[in-house]
Design a protein around this motif. Structure first.
Motif, PDB file in Angstrom:
ATOM      1  N   LYS A 142      25.479  12.646 -10.011  1.00 39.55           N
ATOM      2  CA  LYS A 142      25.554  13.835  -9.145  1.00 39.55           C
ATOM      3  C   LYS A 142      25.067  13.534  -7.729  1.00 39.55           C
ATOM      4  O   LYS A 142      25.325  14.274  -6.793  1.00 39.55           O
ATOM      5  N   LEU A 143      24.308  12.477  -7.620  1.00 37.08           N
ATOM      6  CA  LEU A 143      23.690  12.135  -6.335  1.00 37.08           C
ATOM      7  C   LEU A 143      23.703  10.616  -6.207  1.00 37.08           C
ATOM      8  O   LEU A 143      23.475   9.910  -7.199  1.00 37.08           O
ATOM      9  N   SER A 144      23.956  10.125  -4.999  1.00 33.96           N
ATOM     10  CA  SER A 144      23.936   8.669  -4.842  1.00 33.96           C
ATOM     11  C   SER A 144      22.481   8.203  -4.767  1.00 33.96           C
ATOM     12  O   SER A 144      21.616   8.951  -4.302  1.00 33.96           O
ATOM     13  N   PRO A 145      22.217   6.987  -5.225  1.00 37.26           N
ATOM     14  CA  PRO A 145      20.829   6.486  -5.178  1.00 37.26           C
ATOM     15  C   PRO A 145      20.253   6.549  -3.764  1.00 37.26           C
ATOM     16  O   PRO A 145      19.090   6.892  -3.572  1.00 37.26           O
ATOM     17  N   PHE A 146      21.078   6.211  -2.799  1.00 34.23           N
ATOM     18  CA  PHE A 146      20.586   6.201  -1.425  1.00 34.23           C
ATOM     19  C   PHE A 146      20.193   7.608  -0.958  1.00 34.23           C
ATOM     20  O   PHE A 146      19.139   7.810  -0.360  1.00 34.23           O
ATOM     21  N   GLU A 147      21.073   8.591  -1.258  1.00 33.98           N
ATOM     22  CA  GLU A 147      20.771   9.981  -0.895  1.00 33.98           C
ATOM     23  C   GLU A 147      19.478  10.443  -1.569  1.00 33.98           C
ATOM     24  O   GLU A 147      18.642  11.099  -0.957  1.00 33.98           O
ATOM     25  N   ALA A 148      19.364  10.080  -2.838  1.00 33.73           N
ATOM     26  CA  ALA A 148      18.171  10.484  -3.593  1.00 33.73           C
ATOM     27  C   ALA A 148      16.914   9.884  -2.971  1.00 33.73           C
ATOM     28  O   ALA A 148      15.895  10.555  -2.812  1.00 33.73           O
ATOM     29  N   ALA A 149      17.014   8.628  -2.582  1.00 32.33           N
ATOM     30  CA  ALA A 149      15.859   7.956  -1.980  1.00 32.33           C
ATOM     31  C   ALA A 149      15.483   8.640  -0.670  1.00 32.33           C
ATOM     32  O   ALA A 149      14.300   8.853  -0.381  1.00 32.33           O
ATOM     33  N   LYS A 150      16.506   8.981   0.103  1.00 36.08           N
ATOM     34  CA  LYS A 150      16.238   9.661   1.386  1.00 36.08           C
ATOM     35  C   LYS A 150      15.541  10.985   1.152  1.00 36.08           C
ATOM     36  O   LYS A 150      14.572  11.336   1.817  1.00 36.08           O
ATOM     37  N   LYS A 151      16.061  11.697   0.174  1.00 40.75           N
ATOM     38  CA  LYS A 151      15.539  13.021  -0.140  1.00 40.75           C
ATOM     39  C   LYS A 151      14.051  12.943  -0.535  1.00 40.75           C
ATOM     40  O   LYS A 151      13.230  13.677  -0.002  1.00 40.75           O
ATOM     41  N   ILE A 152      13.745  12.024  -1.415  1.00 35.92           N
ATOM     42  CA  ILE A 152      12.362  11.985  -1.913  1.00 35.92           C
ATOM     43  C   ILE A 152      11.414  11.383  -0.868  1.00 35.92           C
ATOM     44  O   ILE A 152      10.238  11.730  -0.792  1.00 35.92           O
ATOM     45  N   SER A 153      11.914  10.519  -0.026  1.00 38.01           N
ATOM     46  CA  SER A 153      11.055   9.938   1.018  1.00 38.01           C
ATOM     47  C   SER A 153      10.682  10.989   2.050  1.00 38.01           C
ATOM     48  O   SER A 153       9.599  10.938   2.632  1.00 38.01           O
ATOM     49  N   ASN A 154      11.604  11.924   2.287  1.00 35.80           N
ATOM     50  CA  ASN A 154      11.324  12.953   3.287  1.00 35.80           C
ATOM     51  C   ASN A 154      10.535  14.118   2.731  1.00 35.80           C
ATOM     52  O   ASN A 154       9.980  14.904   3.476  1.00 35.80           O
ATOM     53  N   SER A 155      10.511  14.215   1.408  1.00 43.95           N
ATOM     54  CA  SER A 155       9.903  15.425   0.813  1.00 43.95           C
ATOM     55  C   SER A 155       8.381  15.343   0.904  1.00 43.95           C
ATOM     56  O   SER A 155       7.807  14.290   1.062  1.00 43.95           O
ATOM     57  N   LEU A 171       0.825  -1.207   0.000  1.00 45.54           N
ATOM     58  CA  LEU A 171       0.000   0.000   0.000  1.00 45.54           C
ATOM     59  C   LEU A 171       0.857   1.254   0.000  1.00 45.54           C
ATOM     60  O   LEU A 171       0.577   2.220  -0.715  1.00 45.54           O
ATOM     61  N   LEU A 172       1.922   1.220   0.812  1.00 46.52           N
ATOM     62  CA  LEU A 172       2.796   2.398   0.871  1.00 46.52           C
ATOM     63  C   LEU A 172       3.489   2.628  -0.467  1.00 46.52           C
ATOM     64  O   LEU A 172       3.595   3.761  -0.935  1.00 46.52           O
ATOM     65  N   LEU A 173       3.936   1.560  -1.072  1.00 45.04           N
ATOM     66  CA  LEU A 173       4.597   1.678  -2.376  1.00 45.04           C
ATOM     67  C   LEU A 173       3.642   2.257  -3.420  1.00 45.04           C
ATOM     68  O   LEU A 173       3.992   3.169  -4.164  1.00 45.04           O
ATOM     69  N   ASP A 174       2.415   1.707  -3.437  1.00 45.10           N
ATOM     70  CA  ASP A 174       1.414   2.189  -4.394  1.00 45.10           C
ATOM     71  C   ASP A 174       1.162   3.672  -4.193  1.00 45.10           C
ATOM     72  O   ASP A 174       1.120   4.446  -5.143  1.00 45.10           O
ATOM     73  N   LYS A 175       0.998   4.043  -2.925  1.00 40.92           N
ATOM     74  CA  LYS A 175       0.693   5.429  -2.601  1.00 40.92           C
ATOM     75  C   LYS A 175       1.841   6.327  -3.071  1.00 40.92           C
ATOM     76  O   LYS A 175       1.624   7.376  -3.684  1.00 40.92           O
ATOM     77  N   PHE A 176       3.053   5.879  -2.804  1.00 44.06           N
ATOM     78  CA  PHE A 176       4.242   6.643  -3.174  1.00 44.06           C
ATOM     79  C   PHE A 176       4.307   6.840  -4.688  1.00 44.06           C
ATOM     80  O   PHE A 176       4.425   7.961  -5.180  1.00 44.06           O
ATOM     81  N   TYR A 177       4.192   5.762  -5.416  1.00 40.82           N
ATOM     82  CA  TYR A 177       4.393   5.857  -6.868  1.00 40.82           C
ATOM     83  C   TYR A 177       3.215   6.487  -7.599  1.00 40.82           C
ATOM     84  O   TYR A 177       3.342   6.925  -8.724  1.00 40.82           O
ATOM     85  N   ARG A 178       2.059   6.537  -6.936  1.00 40.35           N
ATOM     86  CA  ARG A 178       0.901   7.171  -7.581  1.00 40.35           C
ATOM     87  C   ARG A 178       0.840   8.670  -7.306  1.00 40.35           C
ATOM     88  O   ARG A 178       0.083   9.393  -7.935  1.00 40.35           O
ATOM     89  N   ASP A 179       1.644   9.137  -6.349  1.00 42.20           N
ATOM     90  CA  ASP A 179       1.614  10.543  -5.961  1.00 42.20           C
ATOM     91  C   ASP A 179       2.243  11.398  -7.078  1.00 42.20           C
ATOM     92  O   ASP A 179       3.425  11.245  -7.387  1.00 42.20           O
ATOM     93  N   PRO A 180       1.475  12.320  -7.679  1.00 41.08           N
ATOM     94  CA  PRO A 180       2.006  13.095  -8.806  1.00 41.08           C
ATOM     95  C   PRO A 180       3.226  13.939  -8.416  1.00 41.08           C
ATOM     96  O   PRO A 180       4.151  14.112  -9.209  1.00 41.08           O
ATOM     97  N   GLU A 181       3.210  14.443  -7.172  1.00 39.92           N
ATOM     98  CA  GLU A 181       4.353  15.237  -6.686  1.00 39.92           C
ATOM     99  C   GLU A 181       5.628  14.404  -6.703  1.00 39.92           C
ATOM    100  O   GLU A 181       6.685  14.836  -7.139  1.00 39.92           O
ATOM    101  N   LYS A 182       5.495  13.176  -6.204  1.00 38.49           N
ATOM    102  CA  LYS A 182       6.663  12.283  -6.137  1.00 38.49           C
ATOM    103  C   LYS A 182       7.127  11.934  -7.549  1.00 38.49           C
ATOM    104  O   LYS A 182       8.322  11.873  -7.824  1.00 38.49           O
ATOM    105  N   GLN A 183       6.160  11.721  -8.417  1.00 38.71           N
ATOM    106  CA  GLN A 183       6.516  11.361  -9.796  1.00 38.71           C
ATOM    107  C   GLN A 183       7.351  12.461 -10.438  1.00 38.71           C
ATOM    108  O   GLN A 183       8.347  12.191 -11.121  1.00 38.71           O
TER     109      GLN A 183
END
Ligand code: GDP
Length: 325
Positions: free
Chosen positions: A312-325, A286-298
């Motif tokens: 320019k950015l590590s995958p892990f840093e990028a993931a952290k950034k978008i999860s917190n946004s 459910l969390l994954l679906d919600k995340f990937y369906r969110d237009p802002e996140k997309q």
């Protein structure tokens, strides 16, 4: 379809054993449409009080080992000799990748398919393996509400779907053949460890001796595995699905298992643990679906993907950034 019946009507009909309504309800469970999912959830809720009473048996083995022939024979034995109602559901990892199906074809079990005391449901043909597994699990509950005492979950033994099946059944049966190459045995070790019983199929004609030898070999191999936490020693036996041999033995093992596990309390403990597993699995989904369906996140993902791909950015840093946004 869904507009024609209320969830109460579905539940009422399913509880009377109506196979058409059961099929329709499973189709709703498998649907990705929002209104279908809502109705399916209501039906499941309505059925829950009448679910849980079956023996859930997982059956696996490589293509050609004889799964459909075995299930056809074993299912018929259970219906005719043990007066059971039998449902067969399939999980087919090949169909979820839309490469065509190894399993799941109704015509693979023509005799059972025509038996009023059997219900055969081919694998859902879309979605990820995880998604298909989740839907199968819900379908089990619906079959139980419809009065099926035995629910067989069939999967093809190619290594991906066994763990999912293991986490939704009470008893796990592995079908094998005599003379399968040594190189295969390593691959199957994990599956062998999960099995509560191993049946060497096609123990007929010229193959009887080889099957018996293979059974001895597997018995020895199983001794090398650590004992199961639920204090069960896996059984190894031979059977012939075309000659209906060994079916009674397998049934005796399963009922013996049921008795022992109910007495020790493991039966219900295992089902509770499985429910917990599926709760977390559903939350993740459910969390994954919600995340990937969110237009802002997309939108944000597009930029981040670009930065990650350019280094320019590590995958892990990028993931952290978008999860917190
Ligand atoms: P599945 O791919 O695992 O479902 O295997 P099938 O049930 O389609 O069986 C594959 C082949 O093995 C078919 O030709 C069956 O007739 C044959 N077969 C299945 N069970 C037995 C058995 O017990 N003995 C013999 N001799 N052949 C069998």
């Amino acid at each position: 379809m869904s507009q024609f019946y209320t969830s109460d009507e579905y539940v009422k009909k399913i509880l009377t054993g109506d196979r058409i309504m059961l099929s329709k309800a499973i189709t709703l469970v498998e649907s990705t449409k929002k209104d279908h999912q809502k109705l399916a959830a209501e039906i499941l809720n309505g059925c829950l009080g009448n679910s849980g009473n079956s023996i859930r048996i997982g059956i696996t083995g490589v293509p050609g080992v004889g799964k459909s022939t075995f299930i056809e024979a074993f299912g018929s034995y259970l219906i005719e000799n043990q007066k059971k109602k039998v449902a067969v559901l399939s999980i087919d990892p090949s169909s979820s990748r839309s490469k065509g199906s190894i399993l799941g074809d109704k015509t693979r079990m023509p005799k059972l398919a025509n038996n009023p005391k059997a219900y055969i449901r081919p694998s859902a043909s879309s979605g990820s393996l995880g998604g298909v597994a989740r839907k199968t699990r819900e379908s089990i509950l619906l079959c139980e509400a419809a009065g099926y005492d035995i629910v067989i979950i069939e999967t093809v033994g190619v290594g991906q779907s066994e763990t999912s099946v293991h986490s939704m059944v009470d008893f796990f049966l592995l079908l094998m053949l005599a003379g399968a190459g040594d190189e295969l045995q390593g691959m199957k070790k994990g599956i062998m460890e999960m099995a509560d019983a191993i049946a060497i199929n096609k123990a007929d004609g010229d193959n009887i001796k080889a099957a018996e030898n293979a059974a001895k070999e597997y018995k020895r191999a199983l001794h090398l595995f650590p004992p199961k936490e639920y204090n069960w020693t896996s059984e190894v036996l031979t059977c012939s699905s075309i000659e209906n041999k060994g079916l009674e033995n397998i049934w005796e093992i399963i009922t013996g298992f049921e008795m022992q596990m109910k007495k020790s309390g493991w039966w219900s403990k295992n089902r509770s643990e499985q429910n917990k597993f599926w709760l977390h699995d559903s939350i993740r989904q459910l969390l994954l679906d919600k995340f990937y369906r969110d237009p802002e996140k997309q939108k944000a993902l597009l930029t981040l993907e670009d930065e990650v791909m350019k280094g320019k950015l590590s995958p892990f840093e990028a993931a952290k950034k978008i999860s917190n946004s």
